[in-house]
Write an enzyme that holds these catalytic residues in place. Structure first.
Site, PDB file in Angstrom:
ATOM      1  N   HIS A   1     -51.773 -19.004 109.478  1.00 45.77           N
ATOM      2  CA  HIS A   1     -50.505 -19.669 109.164  1.00 45.77           C
ATOM      3  C   HIS A   1     -50.569 -20.391 107.809  1.00 45.77           C
ATOM      4  CE1 HIS A   1     -47.419 -22.960 110.344  1.00 45.77           C
ATOM      5  NE2 HIS A   1     -46.756 -21.867 110.020  1.00 45.77           N
TER       6      HIS A   1
ATOM      7  N   HIS B   1     -43.190 -24.054 101.468  1.00 46.44           N
ATOM      8  CA  HIS B   1     -42.560 -24.115 102.785  1.00 46.44           C
ATOM      9  C   HIS B   1     -41.254 -24.912 102.770  1.00 46.44           C
ATOM     10  CE1 HIS B   1     -41.783 -25.737 106.823  1.00 46.44           C
ATOM     11  NE2 HIS B   1     -42.282 -24.589 107.252  1.00 46.44           N
TER      12      HIS B   1
HETATM   13  O1  G3P Z   1     -43.939 -17.484 110.600  1.00 46.68           O
HETATM   14  C1  G3P Z   1     -44.226 -18.387 111.600  1.00 46.68           C
HETATM   15  C2  G3P Z   1     -44.067 -19.816 111.137  1.00 46.68           C
HETATM   16  O2  G3P Z   1     -44.524 -19.922 109.823  1.00 46.68           O
HETATM   17  C3  G3P Z   1     -42.655 -20.284 111.199  1.00 46.68           C
HETATM   18  O3  G3P Z   1     -42.548 -21.654 111.015  1.00 46.68           O
HETATM   19  O4  G3P Z   1     -41.914 -23.614 109.697  1.00 46.68           O
HETATM   20  O5  G3P Z   1     -44.273 -22.858 109.706  1.00 46.68           O
HETATM   21  O6  G3P Z   1     -42.561 -21.542 108.508  1.00 46.68           O
HETATM   22  P1  G3P Z   1     -42.846 -22.429 109.669  1.00 46.68           P
HETATM   23 MG    MG Z   2     -43.749 -19.895 107.767  1.00 41.40          MG
END
Ligand code: G3P
Ligand code: MG
Length: 246
Positions: free
Chosen positions: A14, A56
């Site tokens: 992630h 992000h």
């Molecule tokens: O792609 C999964 C996850 O990244 C979605 O949530 O807010 O971390 O981008 P976020």
């Molecule tokens: Mg994400």
């Protein structure tokens, strides 16, 4: 029955590996690779002059040494920011990468890419289109194309129209809409990418019966990950690179 043979690794780092290096940077992608991860998720949006880069949030405040909406900044200005010191002084002057930078690192290190299209508000269609076109250019005819995902159906729709050969996943949070299958078919996605707290055995069956794969985010507990894999979930996105071994 799941008719789709999942072409990607089952574990995805992630934000590149954002618990071990500044999220969505080259350092994070390399950190994920050091833990043995062969696939990385990262978030992509557009500068004011339409350069696709990794970030992000809508604003620069949390992860860089500047502040304000990212959408207001030209790439030449964004490229001078420090996206590392706030994480740890060891990463001082770590820059925001462009999507082109991330593609080069992924290709050089054999990392599959899960490119999350994360548009600044109001720029969904333009971001989907330009990110998908850039992915098509950067990955060319890679045997397994990058997987583009988004919470925004508008962004996904524009992306797929611009770059049909790529693979797409629709991100879901809070609740799964009752018409999810119709929407997924209209979007032409190969997978749903769902908040893992919404996932149970019946949902796995329904999604597989529809010929779609099921991805889950963000799972850091090894016991929960094992349980989801036993249910048949195809891939899990995690921050816990040290706890979930690829
Ligand atoms: O792609 C999964 C996850 O990244 C979605 O949530 O807010 O971390 O981008 P976020
Ligand atoms: Mg994400």
């Amino acid at each position: 029955m799941n008719m789709l043979r999942w072409p990607y690794p089952h574990l995805i780092a992630h934000r590149g590996g954002g618990r071990f290096a500044p999220e969505n940077t080259a350092a994070a992608l390399l950190a994920g690779s050091v833990f043995g991860y062969r696939m990385a998720e990262f978030d992509v949006k557009l500068s004011s002059d339409n350069i696709a880069f990794l970030l992000h949030d809508d604003t620069l405040d949390r992860t860089t040494n500047s502040c304000g909406p990212a959408a207001d900044w030209r790439w030449a200005e964004l490229a001078t920011l420090d996206a590392g010191s706030g994480f740890d002084p060891r990463f001082a002057d770590e820059p925001l990468p462009t999507l082109a930078d991330a593609a080069r690192i992924c290709l050089e290190h054999g990392i599959h890419a899960n490119v999350e299209i994360k548009p600044c508000p109001g720029r969904e269609v333009q971001t989907g289109k330009l990110v998908a076109q850039e992915c098509l250019r950067r990955w060319g005819r890679a045997t397994i194309p990058p997987l583009l995902s988004s919470f925004s159906a508008d962004a996904l729709s524009a992306a797929r129209e611009a770059a049909p050969p790529l693979n797409y996943a629709w991100l879901i949070e809070d609740t799964l809409p009752s018409d999810w299958l119709t929407t997924a078919q209209q979007l032409g996605v190969i997978a749903l990418d769902i908040d893992h707290t919404l996932v149970d055995a019946d949902l796995v069956t329904a999604i597989h019966d529809a010929g779609l794969a099921l991805m889950c985010w963000t799972v850091d507990d090894p016991a929960r990950a094992a349980s989801l894999f036993r249910l048949g979930v195809d891939a899990i996105c995690t921050d816990a690179l040290d706890a979930l071994q690829p």
